[in-house]
Motif scaffolding. Structure first.
Motif: not given
Length: 234
Positions: A161, A164-165, A168-169, A172, A177, A179-180, A219, A221-222
């Motif tokens: 997790d 992943t975050k 994502r940045k 971008r 994309k 996605l979680s 997008h 995200h979660d």
């Protein structure tokens, strides 16, 4: 843009959410590349699919060389990967944090964290080059609400997790994309006893398809998806 079909890779496609997703996406619109650990279960998935527009291999994602070879052959077969869905996972260590052996923790980290990261690293360079792509990691609500007795599983999912975050940045600006999806209780073969009041694999698969069908400028995200019966949330 070209008229070529979207190439989607699904790990853990031999059962559960991964199989349900393969069943939903199989057809003329997508090219699927599927992998699963169990040869017998993956063969059953292939027999159940309504289309033969797929490539598949059975192996354990902990095998670095086999994982790399799978992606290489999938790309040779269907072209660069447009969508990666990391469904594969394991939850077979049900112990307190004090009782968990570090070797058990290391195994769940290998399967639930390191393996999906390797899959991302196999496809992200192509996505960055084409300025297009979607990576979906199937996580768990254990990342959001700590439950006793599954310390190793929770740690392995929480590690992915966090990774992943960050990615994502990082991706971008290349229009990739990340996605979680955080499912709550799912009635799959993960569980020793059937829980019909829980989500079905098809429920989570439908949610994943919804994410795939959003506008290119959207997008999400979660996405948290829980059974109505579940109470362990804030």
């Amino acid at each position: 843009m070209t008229d070529r079909k979207t190439h989607i890779v699904i790990t853990g496609a031999s059962s559960g959410i991964g199989k349900a997703l393969a069943m939903l996406l199989a057809g003329d619109k997508y090219l699927l590349s599927l992998c699963g650990r169990s040869d017998e279960k993956l063969e059953k998935t292939k027999r159940d699919l309504p289309s033969d527009s797929f490539y598949s291999e059975s192996f354990c994602l902990s095998d670095v060389q086999q994982t790399s070879a799978f992606f290489k052959r999938a790309i040779e077969k269907h072209g660069s990967v447009d969508v990666l869905v990391n469904c594969a996972g394991l939850n077979n260590v049900r112990k307190t944090g004090l009782d968990t052996e570090l070797s058990e923790l290391a195994w769940l980290m290998e399967v639930n964290c390191y393996a999906p990261i390797r899959c991302i690293q196999a496809v992200a360079p192509y996505m960055k080059r084409h300025k297009h792509g979607v990576i979906i990691n199937i996580l768990s609500t254990v990342c959001l609400f700590s439950n006793p007795g599954i310390a190793a599983y929770t740690a392995s999912k929480a590690a992915l997790d966090a990774y992943t975050k960050v990615m994502r940045k990082e991706l971008r600006s290349d229009n990739v994309k990340v996605l979680s999806v955080y499912p709550g209780g799912v009635d799959t073969n993960f569980r020793e006893a059937q829980r019909p009041e829980y989500l079905q694999g098809e429920d989570v698969a439908q949610a994943i398809v919804t994410l795939l069908l959003t506008n290119q400028f959207v997008h999400i995200h979660d996405l948290v998806i829980r059974p109505q019966s579940e109470e362990n949330f804030t």
